[in-house]
Scaffold this motif. Structure first.
Motif, PDB file in Angstrom:
ATOM      1  N   UNK A  77       0.688  -0.957   0.004  1.00 47.36           N
ATOM      2  CA  UNK A  77       0.146   0.233   0.279  1.00 47.36           C
ATOM      3  C   UNK A  77       0.754   1.277  -0.323  1.00 47.36           C
ATOM      4  N   UNK A  78       0.752   1.855  -1.266  1.00 46.88           N
ATOM      5  CA  UNK A  78       1.356   2.964  -0.954  1.00 46.88           C
ATOM      6  C   UNK A  78       1.001   4.459  -0.666  1.00 46.88           C
ATOM      7  N   UNK A  79       1.649   5.740  -0.186  1.00 47.07           N
ATOM      8  CA  UNK A  79       0.891   6.028   0.755  1.00 47.07           C
ATOM      9  C   UNK A  79       1.683   7.469   0.541  1.00 47.07           C
ATOM     10  N   UNK A  80       1.384   8.388  -0.337  1.00 47.43           N
ATOM     11  CA  UNK A  80       1.662   8.992  -0.698  1.00 47.43           C
ATOM     12  C   UNK A  80       1.441  10.875  -1.109  1.00 47.43           C
ATOM     13  N   UNK A  81       2.073  11.820  -2.023  1.00 46.98           N
ATOM     14  CA  UNK A  81       1.429  12.859  -2.171  1.00 46.98           C
ATOM     15  C   UNK A  81       1.786  14.030  -0.759  1.00 46.98           C
ATOM     16  N   UNK A  82       0.815  14.951  -0.309  1.00 47.77           N
ATOM     17  CA  UNK A  82       1.175  15.785   0.604  1.00 47.77           C
ATOM     18  C   UNK A  82       1.399  15.530   1.771  1.00 47.77           C
ATOM     19  N   UNK A  83       2.437  14.304   1.825  1.00 49.24           N
ATOM     20  CA  UNK A  83       2.018  13.892   3.034  1.00 49.24           C
ATOM     21  C   UNK A  83       4.222  14.080   4.074  1.00 49.24           C
ATOM     22  N   UNK A  84       4.328  14.077   4.561  1.00 49.38           N
ATOM     23  CA  UNK A  84       5.723  14.392   5.479  1.00 49.38           C
ATOM     24  C   UNK A  84       6.923  13.264   4.976  1.00 49.38           C
ATOM     25  N   UNK A  85       5.800  12.282   5.652  1.00 52.45           N
ATOM     26  CA  UNK A  85       6.853  10.766   4.982  1.00 52.45           C
ATOM     27  C   UNK A  85       6.167   9.809   4.556  1.00 52.45           C
ATOM     28  N   UNK A  86       5.982   9.515   2.760  1.00 53.51           N
ATOM     29  CA  UNK A  86       5.792   8.603   1.876  1.00 53.51           C
ATOM     30  C   UNK A  86       6.001   6.690   2.249  1.00 53.51           C
ATOM     31  N   UNK A  87       5.443   6.520   2.480  1.00 53.14           N
ATOM     32  CA  UNK A  87       5.590   5.036   2.567  1.00 53.14           C
ATOM     33  C   UNK A  87       4.941   4.148   2.126  1.00 53.14           C
ATOM     34  N   UNK A  88       5.675   3.018   2.400  1.00 49.73           N
ATOM     35  CA  UNK A  88       4.483   1.783   1.078  1.00 49.73           C
ATOM     36  C   UNK A  88       5.009   0.860   2.041  1.00 49.73           C
ATOM     37  N   UNK A  89       3.207   0.405   2.331  1.00 52.69           N
ATOM     38  CA  UNK A  89       2.991  -0.528   3.342  1.00 52.69           C
ATOM     39  C   UNK A  89       3.035  -2.246   2.564  1.00 52.69           C
ATOM     40  N   UNK A  90       3.507  -3.072   4.348  1.00 46.96           N
ATOM     41  CA  UNK A  90       2.400  -4.413   3.985  1.00 46.96           C
ATOM     42  C   UNK A  90       2.036  -5.183   4.268  1.00 46.96           C
ATOM     43  N   UNK A  91       1.201  -6.464   4.072  1.00 45.45           N
ATOM     44  CA  UNK A  91      -0.133  -6.649   4.951  1.00 45.45           C
ATOM     45  C   UNK A  91       0.223  -6.649   6.107  1.00 45.45           C
ATOM     46  N   UNK A  92       2.072  -7.005   6.013  1.00 40.64           N
ATOM     47  CA  UNK A  92       1.941  -7.230   7.934  1.00 40.64           C
ATOM     48  C   UNK A  92       1.834  -6.184   8.567  1.00 40.64           C
ATOM     49  N   UNK A  93       2.453  -5.659   8.293  1.00 41.50           N
ATOM     50  CA  UNK A  93       2.644  -3.917   8.364  1.00 41.50           C
ATOM     51  C   UNK A  93       1.775  -3.485   9.318  1.00 41.50           C
ATOM     52  N   UNK A  94       0.817  -3.818   8.046  1.00 43.24           N
ATOM     53  CA  UNK A  94      -0.948  -3.118   7.968  1.00 43.24           C
ATOM     54  C   UNK A  94      -1.472  -3.691   8.878  1.00 43.24           C
ATOM     55  N   UNK A  95      -0.578  -4.897   9.411  1.00 48.47           N
ATOM     56  CA  UNK A  95      -1.591  -6.185  10.633  1.00 48.47           C
ATOM     57  C   UNK A  95      -1.278  -5.252  11.804  1.00 48.47           C
TER      58      UNK A  95
END
Lengths: 235, 221
Positions: A77-95
């Motif tokens: 899951x990519x979290x991007x755009x107007x954020x301070x810390x763009x992230x890429x989350x795996x399923x384990x990290x979400x869980x």
């Protein structure tokens, strides 16, 4: 044709009666069908009701030619755009993030509804907080792994406690037809807002309307507000 | 009609013509257009309803649009065929569908076991099929429009319309399957929806009252 009637002496206009009966039943079904559907749905449930009309069944939608097949280990899951810390989350990290469970209806804008669906996932707000939303951001855009479907919410809508990034529904890991391994669930809005096969969360200033909105569906899809349903948006 | 028949010089021999017109051109056009549109509607309904088919077909928006506009167009060939001077044969058959004798009602109530009635041009099962499909078009169109232009209707109506549309769709599939099976089991009748004609021999066995109607037609006097 009067001659036919006269020759038999007692012709009955069965056609007119069949037509009026069917039109009448149809109209009654439209007006009282919700109650009937509720009773039938409770009786049929979701098992056999998965096939029969009247059951509390999901309709499976995909706007592309197939369902995207995503292995849980490959999910990002990519979290991007107007954020301070763009992230890429795996399923384990979400869980590993704090989970939230909801038991709420899934309501399609065209009328079908699956009552009391069990959902589990991470509050979207928690993910946004972890990424750090920048001051200029006012809306969130979502992309699907299918490459076509998109959605959007305002930042305040996205921050609601009943808007989650879900990885479990119906008591199991989310299946591919239902948008697994990870989908959006926007409880207070019509089903098309709950984007399947969620791939990307992007903070923006102004959101581009999503796929269904571009095809005539309301952008603000509150179940209680758009039309008809009288109960509160948060059930 | 009488005027038109006088154009044929060998009119007297037409009494001996072994063939009767069962479906004129207009009726065959109406039937096959209706069949084609129903086929498109039923095929596009499958992915809209069954997840297993949706997995193979997808393209939800495209399928929805085909389904919706085919449905909206569905009554057009029927209405065009019924209107105007060309529709007299079709209109006469619609009157046959509408009016039932007591004997026909008895036949239907016994599920065809009471066999001692003289059949008209159509037997009660065929009449019921035509009435059911014709009435279904109106109900499916009405509920379909609610689903397509949902913004105009309260949510409760949309749920009701979904319920009616789905339930009736199942009933239509059963009726159409029955219609096709019956057609395949009765080859002479099946041929007549392609060629338009059927033998007097067939009529004397299956549609005695119709044969009498045809004999009594004034243009044959």
């Amino acid at each position: 044709m009067a001659s036919e009637g006269e020759s038999t002496g007692q012709a009955v206009p069965v056609g007119r009666r069949v037509f009026l009966a069917m039109a009448g039943l149809g109209a009654m079904g439209v007006i009282f069908g919700t109650k009937l559907q509720g009773a039938l749905g409770a009786a049929i449930g979701t098992g056999l009701g998965g096939l029969l009309p009247g059951g509390n069944r999901f309709r499976i939608y995909t706007v592309t030619g197939s369902f995207p097949a995503i292995l849980p280990a490959d999910y990002r899951l990519s979290v991007s755009g107007l954020v301070n810390r763009p992230m890429t989350l795996t399923l384990d990290q979400l869980a590993a993030m704090p989970s939230v469970k909801l038991v709420k209806d899934f309501q399609c804008v065209t009328g079908w509804r699956v009552p009391q669906v069990h959902w589990e996932g991470v509050r979207l707000k928690d993910i946004l907080d972890a990424a750090g939303v920048k001051g200029g951001a006012a809306a969130v855009e979502f992309d699907s792994y299918d490459g076509v479907d998109t959605e959007s919410l305002t930042l305040s809508q996205a921050s609601r406690p009943d808007v989650i990034v879900a990885y479990r529904m119906l008591g199991e890991s989310i299946s591919t037809p239902h948008g697994g391994p990870v989908r959006l669930y926007v409880a207070p809005m019509y089903g098309y807002k709950s984007l399947k096969w969620l791939s990307s969360v992007r903070l923006v200033e102004n959101a581009t309307p999503g796929f269904w909105e571009q095809n005539g569906y309301p952008v603000d899809a509150w179940v209680g507000n758009v039309n008809g349903r009288q109960d509160a948006p948060i059930s | 009609m009488a005027v038109r028949m006088r154009q044929f010089p060998e009119m007297n021999t037409s009494r001996l013509d072994p063939w009767l017109v069962r479906f004129d051109r207009v009726e065959r056009f109406a039937h096959w257009m209706n069949a084609l549109l129903f086929a498109i509607l039923m095929l596009t309904a499958l992915p809209l309803y069954f997840a297993q088919v949706e997995a193979l077909v997808g393209r939800r928006l495209l399928i929805e649009e085909i389904h919706t506009w085919t449905g909206i167009f569905l009554p057009v060939p029927l209405l065009v065929s019924l209107a105007g001077s060309w529709g007299s044969g079709f209109r006469a058959d619609v009157r046959r569908f509408n009016l039932w004798s007591k004997g026909e009602l008895r036949w239907l109530r016994s599920f065809g076991r009471v066999s001692m009635i003289e059949m008209g041009k159509f037997n009660p099962g065929q009449k019921l099929n035509a009435l059911f499909i014709g009435s279904s078009i109106v109900v499916m169109l009405g509920t379909g429009l609610i689903l397509r232009w949902f913004n105009l209707f309260p949510l409760g109506w949309r749920t009701g319309a979904t319920f009616v549309h789905d339930l009736l769709a199942f009933a239509i599939m059963v009726a159409v399957a029955g219609h096709v099976v019956q057609a395949l089991m009765h080859k002479d009748a099946l041929k007549s929806i392609f060629t338009g004609r059927i033998s007097r021999e067939w009529a004397s066995a299956h549609a005695q009252k119709w044969l009498i109607e045809e004999k009594d037609r004034p243009e044959l006097e």
